[in-house]
Write an enzyme that holds these catalytic residues in place. Structure first.
Site, PDB file in Angstrom:
ATOM      1  N   ASN A  26      -6.956   6.002   3.265  1.00 34.37           N
ATOM      2  CA  ASN A  26      -6.120   4.996   2.603  1.00 34.37           C
ATOM      3  C   ASN A  26      -5.296   5.673   1.511  1.00 34.37           C
ATOM      4  OD1 ASN A  26      -7.530   3.177   4.161  1.00 34.37           O
ATOM      5  ND2 ASN A  26      -8.186   1.906   2.452  1.00 34.37           N
ATOM      6  N   CYS A  40       0.812  -1.207   0.000  1.00 31.68           N
ATOM      7  CA  CYS A  40       0.000   0.000   0.000  1.00 31.68           C
ATOM      8  C   CYS A  40       0.845   1.256   0.000  1.00 31.68           C
ATOM      9  CB  CYS A  40      -0.947  -0.001   1.178  1.00 31.68           C
ATOM     10  SG  CYS A  40      -0.101  -0.238   2.725  1.00 31.68           S
ATOM     11  N   GLY A  78      -2.237   2.803   4.525  1.00 36.96           N
ATOM     12  CA  GLY A  78      -3.053   1.712   4.003  1.00 36.96           C
ATOM     13  C   GLY A  78      -3.936   1.194   5.108  1.00 36.96           C
ATOM     14  N   CYS A  79      -4.565   0.108   4.920  1.00 38.11           N
ATOM     15  CA  CYS A  79      -4.663  -0.565   3.635  1.00 38.11           C
ATOM     16  C   CYS A  79      -6.113  -0.826   3.279  1.00 38.11           C
ATOM     17  CB  CYS A  79      -3.928  -1.877   3.691  1.00 38.11           C
ATOM     18  SG  CYS A  79      -2.171  -1.694   3.526  1.00 38.11           S
ATOM     19  N   THR A  80      -6.882  -1.440   4.188  1.00 34.53           N
ATOM     20  CA  THR A  80      -8.275  -1.708   3.887  1.00 34.53           C
ATOM     21  C   THR A  80      -9.149  -1.035   4.936  1.00 34.53           C
ATOM     22  OG1 THR A  80      -7.690  -3.842   2.931  1.00 34.53           O
ATOM     23  CG2 THR A  80      -9.993  -3.514   3.518  1.00 34.53           C
TER      24      THR A  80
END
Ligand SMILES: *[C@@H]1O[C@H](CO)[C@@H](O)[C@H](O)[C@H]1NC(C)=O
Ligand SMILES: *[C@@H]1O[C@H](CO)[C@@H](O)[C@H](O)[C@H]1NC(C)=O
Ligand SMILES: *[C@@H]1O[C@H](CO)[C@@H](O)[C@H](O)[C@H]1NC(C)=O
Length: 359
Positions: A226, A10, A144-146
């Protein structure tokens, strides 16, 4: 909730590194894995292991962070050493000194109160202001990331995100990735930001990082950011050379919106229009059913807005990794497809802290 994931890519600056990779058969340890239906991993006790501090915004920027950073000198130094080592792998160590040199020159162009806060924590710890600036901007380009905002069957909203930083300049040296994630884990703190004697907002950050990586303003909104691949350097390099502060670093943006926006709509408007150095995804949750949105930003523009959608069977959540809505993720870094499959395996009926942690 926040968890530290491993094995995700990321970073904005490592695009060039992918050329060193060859596509292997299958993805091995990088393949997706959904733990929904497996024994639950979420442990609220463990979440309590992250220390919580108060930052009083009524206190002068010269002192408001000092009680925190003085406790973390060794750990901050260790995190900087890992960066130095990682940069050194690519450029024989010279790049680190060049970066710190640039940052030392650039710190006076950073807007207040962040500039004074940087000088103050440097004073308090004996770590150079250039290194602290590097550390703060380092996260700028590698967030990051999710992130997921999901609504349970009763309309209660949850905001989940993981965090992985092991991938700044190189990602395929697993030992370094692990080492950096570990050094950062030791810096993880919760901060209650107080103003006028009252809690104003709550954020998760790393000791020495003056922004918030994930934040919550009570009765108003939640936010995570993000990284988005793309154009940080065209705006960052002129700034390093010439200064000026018409644009906002993400680290300021997150804290500013937490401090100033009073509700979901104000936060959404601000995040859709503030001029940025780079590109980013803002993942914003509100307090009312349906208040979940992903704002895809370029430096000057909002390129896309994805909202929860009651008419869509999967509209009870929004999920963002580090790829645009209309682009395929990199083959070895597809966290979006597994993320969506796992959310759909979870189902709205099982949305809660434990369920999202499994995802
Ligand atoms: C840092 O220390 C120097 C020297 O003691 C002092 O002049 C300066 O005001 C301090 N700066 C901050 C922001 O605390
Ligand atoms: C953003 O705006 C600036 C100044 O208005 C312009 O120079 C720059 O090219 C724009 N960047 C993008 C990515 O559109
Ligand atoms: C919501 O979902 C429905 C059904 O998939 C779709 O037709 C509609 O365009 C969506 N609305 C928005 C604003 O995306």
């Amino acid at each position: 909730m926040l968890s530290t994931g491993a094995a995700a890519v990321c970073s904005l600056l490592l695009v060039g590194c992918f050329t060193h990779l060859t596509q292997a058969d299958g993805l091995g340890q990088y393949a997706g894995q959904c733990l929904v239906g497996e024994p639950p991993l979420y442990d609220p006790e463990q979440a309590g292991n992250v220390p919580t501090f108060i930052v009083n915004l009524d206190e002068a920027p010269e002192t408001r962070w000092n009680h925190i950073v003085v406790k973390y000198v060794t750990q901050i130094q260790a995190a900087l050493d890992t960066v130095k080592k990682m940069v050194g792998v690519v450029e024989n160590g010279i790049l680190y000194d060049v970066l710190v040199h640039f940052m030392t020159g650039a710190v006076d162009s950073i807007q207040e109160p962040y500039r004074t806060e940087l000088y103050a924590i440097a004073n308090a710890t004996g770590i150079s202001v250039g290194e602290f600036t590097l550390m703060n901007l380092f996260y700028e380009v590698s967030k990051g990331c999710t992130s997921i905002v999901a609504q349970d069957a009763n309309g209660v909203l949850y905001h989940a995100r993981n965090q992985d930083f092991g991938t700044f300049f190189i990602w395929d040296t697993v030992a370094h990735q692990w080492e950096q994630t570990e050094t950062l884990r030791n810096l993880l703190i919760n901060v209650n930001f107080i103003q006028n004697g009252r809690p104003l907002f709550f954020g998760v950050t790393f000791a020495g990082h003056l922004g918030v990586l994930t934040g919550l303003r009570q009765h108003a909104f939640t936010l995570s950011t993000n990284a988005r691949f793309g154009s940080t350097l065209p705006t960052l390099i002129p700034w390093l050379l010439e200064g000026g502060n018409a644009r906002h670093f993400l680290m300021y943006t997150d804290r500013d919106v937490m401090q100033n926006a009073k509700n979901f709509q104000e936060a959404k408007d601000y995040l859709s229009t503030v001029p940025l150095f780079g590109s980013a995804y803002f993942i914003l949750g509100g307090t009312q059913p349906g208040e979940g949105v992903i704002i895809t930003r370029g430096p000057n523009s909002t390129d896309h807005v994805a909202s929860m959608n009651a008419s869509d069977p999967n509209g009870w959540y929004v999920l963002q990794t580090n790829y645009d809505w209309d682009k395929d993720p990199l083959f070895l870094d597809d966290r979006r497809t597994p993320g969506n499959m796992c959310m759909q395996a979870l189902t709205q009926a099982n949305v809660d802290h434990s369920g999202l942690y499994q995802v």
